[in-house]
Design a protein around this motif. Structure first.
Motif, PDB file in Angstrom:
ATOM      1  N   ASN A  20      -7.544  -9.389  -3.073  1.00 11.88           N
ATOM      2  CA  ASN A  20      -6.982 -10.227  -4.132  1.00 11.88           C
ATOM      3  C   ASN A  20      -5.803  -9.567  -4.849  1.00 11.88           C
ATOM      4  OD1 ASN A  20      -8.767 -12.285  -3.626  1.00 11.88           O
ATOM      5  ND2 ASN A  20     -10.134 -11.804  -5.319  1.00 11.88           N
ATOM      6  N   SER A  21      -5.745  -8.249  -4.805  1.00  9.92           N
ATOM      7  CA  SER A  21      -4.655  -7.545  -5.482  1.00  9.92           C
ATOM      8  C   SER A  21      -3.371  -7.518  -4.649  1.00  9.92           C
ATOM      9  CB  SER A  21      -5.081  -6.110  -5.803  1.00  9.92           C
ATOM     10  OG  SER A  21      -5.154  -5.325  -4.621  1.00  9.92           O
ATOM     11  N   LEU A  22      -3.465  -7.886  -3.371  1.00 11.69           N
ATOM     12  CA  LEU A  22      -2.303  -7.864  -2.487  1.00 11.69           C
ATOM     13  C   LEU A  22      -1.434  -9.105  -2.699  1.00 11.69           C
ATOM     14  CD1 LEU A  22      -4.103  -6.718   0.787  1.00 11.69           C
ATOM     15  CD2 LEU A  22      -2.739  -5.293  -0.748  1.00 11.69           C
ATOM     16  N   SER A  23      -0.127  -8.933  -2.492  1.00  9.12           N
ATOM     17  CA  SER A  23       0.807 -10.054  -2.646  1.00  9.12           C
ATOM     18  C   SER A  23       2.004  -9.848  -1.728  1.00  9.12           C
ATOM     19  CB  SER A  23       1.290 -10.142  -4.103  1.00  9.12           C
ATOM     20  OG  SER A  23       2.131  -9.033  -4.413  1.00  9.12           O
ATOM     21  N   PHE A  24       2.921 -10.807  -1.740  1.00 14.26           N
ATOM     22  CA  PHE A  24       4.158 -10.674  -0.973  1.00 14.26           C
ATOM     23  C   PHE A  24       5.178  -9.803  -1.693  1.00 14.26           C
ATOM     24  CE2 PHE A  24       2.655 -14.893   0.636  1.00 14.26           C
ATOM     25  CZ  PHE A  24       2.505 -14.531   1.969  1.00 14.26           C
ATOM     26  N   GLU A  25       4.928  -9.511  -2.969  1.00 19.06           N
ATOM     27  CA  GLU A  25       5.927  -8.831  -3.800  1.00 19.06           C
ATOM     28  C   GLU A  25       5.969  -7.319  -3.596  1.00 19.06           C
ATOM     29  OE1 GLU A  25       4.159 -11.607  -5.225  1.00 19.06           O
ATOM     30  OE2 GLU A  25       6.029 -12.534  -4.545  1.00 19.06           O
ATOM     31  N   LYS A  26       4.866  -6.730  -3.147  1.00 14.53           N
ATOM     32  CA  LYS A  26       4.803  -5.274  -3.013  1.00 14.53           C
ATOM     33  C   LYS A  26       4.583  -4.861  -1.565  1.00 14.53           C
ATOM     34  CE  LYS A  26       3.003  -4.044  -7.590  1.00 14.53           C
ATOM     35  NZ  LYS A  26       1.886  -3.373  -8.311  1.00 14.53           N
ATOM     36  N   SER A  28       2.581  -2.716   0.645  1.00 17.75           N
ATOM     37  CA  SER A  28       1.253  -2.148   0.413  1.00 17.75           C
ATOM     38  C   SER A  28       0.727  -1.413   1.641  1.00 17.75           C
ATOM     39  CB  SER A  28       0.269  -3.263   0.034  1.00 17.75           C
ATOM     40  OG  SER A  28       0.763  -4.036  -1.046  1.00 17.75           O
ATOM     41  N   LYS A  48      -6.694 -14.658   3.768  1.00 15.57           N
ATOM     42  CA  LYS A  48      -5.993 -14.972   2.525  1.00 15.57           C
ATOM     43  C   LYS A  48      -4.606 -15.536   2.774  1.00 15.57           C
ATOM     44  CE  LYS A  48      -4.083 -13.009  -1.721  1.00 15.57           C
ATOM     45  NZ  LYS A  48      -4.034 -11.871  -2.657  1.00 15.57           N
ATOM     46  N   PHE A  49      -3.840 -14.887   3.665  1.00 14.57           N
ATOM     47  CA  PHE A  49      -2.440 -15.260   3.858  1.00 14.57           C
ATOM     48  C   PHE A  49      -2.214 -16.172   5.076  1.00 14.57           C
ATOM     49  CE2 PHE A  49      -2.245 -11.209   1.520  1.00 14.57           C
ATOM     50  CZ  PHE A  49      -1.423 -11.563   0.467  1.00 14.57           C
ATOM     51  N   ASN A  55       4.748  -6.978   4.877  1.00 18.67           N
ATOM     52  CA  ASN A  55       4.791  -6.003   3.781  1.00 18.67           C
ATOM     53  C   ASN A  55       3.442  -5.327   3.537  1.00 18.67           C
ATOM     54  OD1 ASN A  55       4.006  -8.705   2.736  1.00 18.67           O
ATOM     55  ND2 ASN A  55       3.772  -7.620   0.791  1.00 18.67           N
ATOM     56  N   ILE A  56       2.435  -5.659   4.349  1.00 18.50           N
ATOM     57  CA  ILE A  56       1.102  -5.074   4.187  1.00 18.50           C
ATOM     58  C   ILE A  56       0.702  -4.342   5.468  1.00 18.50           C
ATOM     59  CG2 ILE A  56      -1.346  -5.540   3.779  1.00 18.50           C
ATOM     60  CD1 ILE A  56      -0.487  -8.028   2.204  1.00 18.50           C
TER      61      ILE A  56
END
Length: 343
Positions: A20-26, A28, A48-49, A55-56
């Motif tokens: 849940n803490s993962l996003s497209f913005e960082k 990781s 999730k995606f 980016n992950i």
């Protein structure tokens, strides 16, 4: 910049919290110890995606250690040919830490439990710089599995100029990434001292966010808290039973019931029933009713209401076994079923 370690309890949603803490913005980097955890994490991220975003990056610890920390900086100079997973010979502990034989065997293979030490002694600044160049955050699942030199490397990585999230359950420490002589030998003897390792390097210690279990009922949590001294509460409102199975008819009925998993301290395959071992059940959450089979010393501890005399590793595995239950928890004396062994 947020740097924290979250100490969770069984069934509190550690993997979900990381995902849940993962996003497209960082950018990781997500690291975990075992292959099973790696597959679970990767699957949850894809759920999730809809796919694994560019980016992950998800890696097992030893893949990260070898391919990210060792190979770019040290492989050319040391000319290793793979990894030796065996414990190094005792004579190597008497060698200087600059001696090639301390790190590499006669077949040019790196000793797995000393790769982190090699990186720490030679290229830790380069490792941190490389992390900061390619990633914005470093996330680690199952932090309680990191021991030996690997734990020292992890602490140095935490000094990187990036967000850090470490998640784990101290009392589910049943396996180690590695051990090497006296290095961090007493790391898991005391929870308070263990936490201090993180607070001393300015990592926020969080014991609240994941302190309640979605899996275990309040009845099971109350038993674990009272008997094993682990502070665990439940999100569930309904009560379930915690029972001791007494009488041949009753324990045989549960023994042969494939709706109830039987969890043994070891050698579960010697019994003709739906079963697993305490430690190997770690990470599994598909069991409804669980029957914990107590070996002689554990049975004596159960009847006296005091598990403190069991070795810490056994208590941790018992905690793992008890907290696999989504519903009721049963206990059985292994002596009562020894005649049912098939081999």
């Amino acid at each position: 910049m947020d740097k924290r370690v979250i100490f969770a309890v069984a069934g509190s949603g550690k993997t979900t919290h990381i995902v849940n803490s993962l996003s497209f913005e960082k950018r990781s980097l997500v690291i975990t110890y075992s292959e099973s955890n790696y597959n679970h994490l990767r699957r949850k991220i894809i759920e999730k995606f809809g796919y694994l975003p560019e980016n992950i990056t998800v890696q097992t610890y030893f893949t990260f250690l070898y391919s990210f920390c060792y190979k770019p900086f040290l492989h050319y100079a040391w000319r290793s040919k793979g990894i030796n997973w065996d414990v190094p010979p005792a004579f190597t502990l008497r060698l200087r830490r600059t001696d090639r034989r301390f790190f590499i065997d006669g077949h040019s293979r790196l000793y797995s439990n000393r790769i982190a030490k090699l990186a720490l002694d030679n290229v830790i600044d380069d490792v941190r710089a490389r992390l900061e160049k390619y990633y914005d955050e470093f996330l680690l699942d199952e932090v309680q599995d990191f021991a030996g030199h690997d734990f020292n490397l992890l602490k140095e990585i935490c000094r990187s100029d990036m967000d850090i999230l470490l998640v784990g359950d101290f009392y589910q420490h049943t396996f180690d990434t590695s051990r090497d002589g006296p290095t961090n030998k007493n790391l898991f003897h005391d929870f308070t001292r263990y936490q201090k390792h993180f607070s001393d390097i300015d990592i926020t210690v969080d014991k609240d966010t994941l302190s309640r279990s979605y899996r275990c009922s309040s009845s099971v949590c109350a038993f674990v808290m009272q008997s094993l001294g682990v502070n665990i509460e439940s999100h569930k409102k309904e009560e379930t039973g915690v029972y001791y199975l007494d009488g041949e008819k009753i324990f045989k009925k549960v023994f042969y019931d494939d709706n109830v998993v039987k969890l043994f301290f070891k050698e579960h395959s010697k019994y003709p029933c739906y079963s697993n071992n305490w430690g190997k059940s770690k990470g599994l959450d598909q069991y409804d009713d669980v029957c914990v089979v107590l070996y002689p010393k554990a049975f004596k501890a159960y009847t006296s209401g005091n598990f403190s005399k069991l070795p810490a590793s056994s208590r941790n595995k018992l905690y793992v076994a008890c907290t696999r239950a989504n519903r009721s928890l049963y206990f059985m004396n292994e002596a009562d079923i020894k005649d049912l062994k098939t081999r």
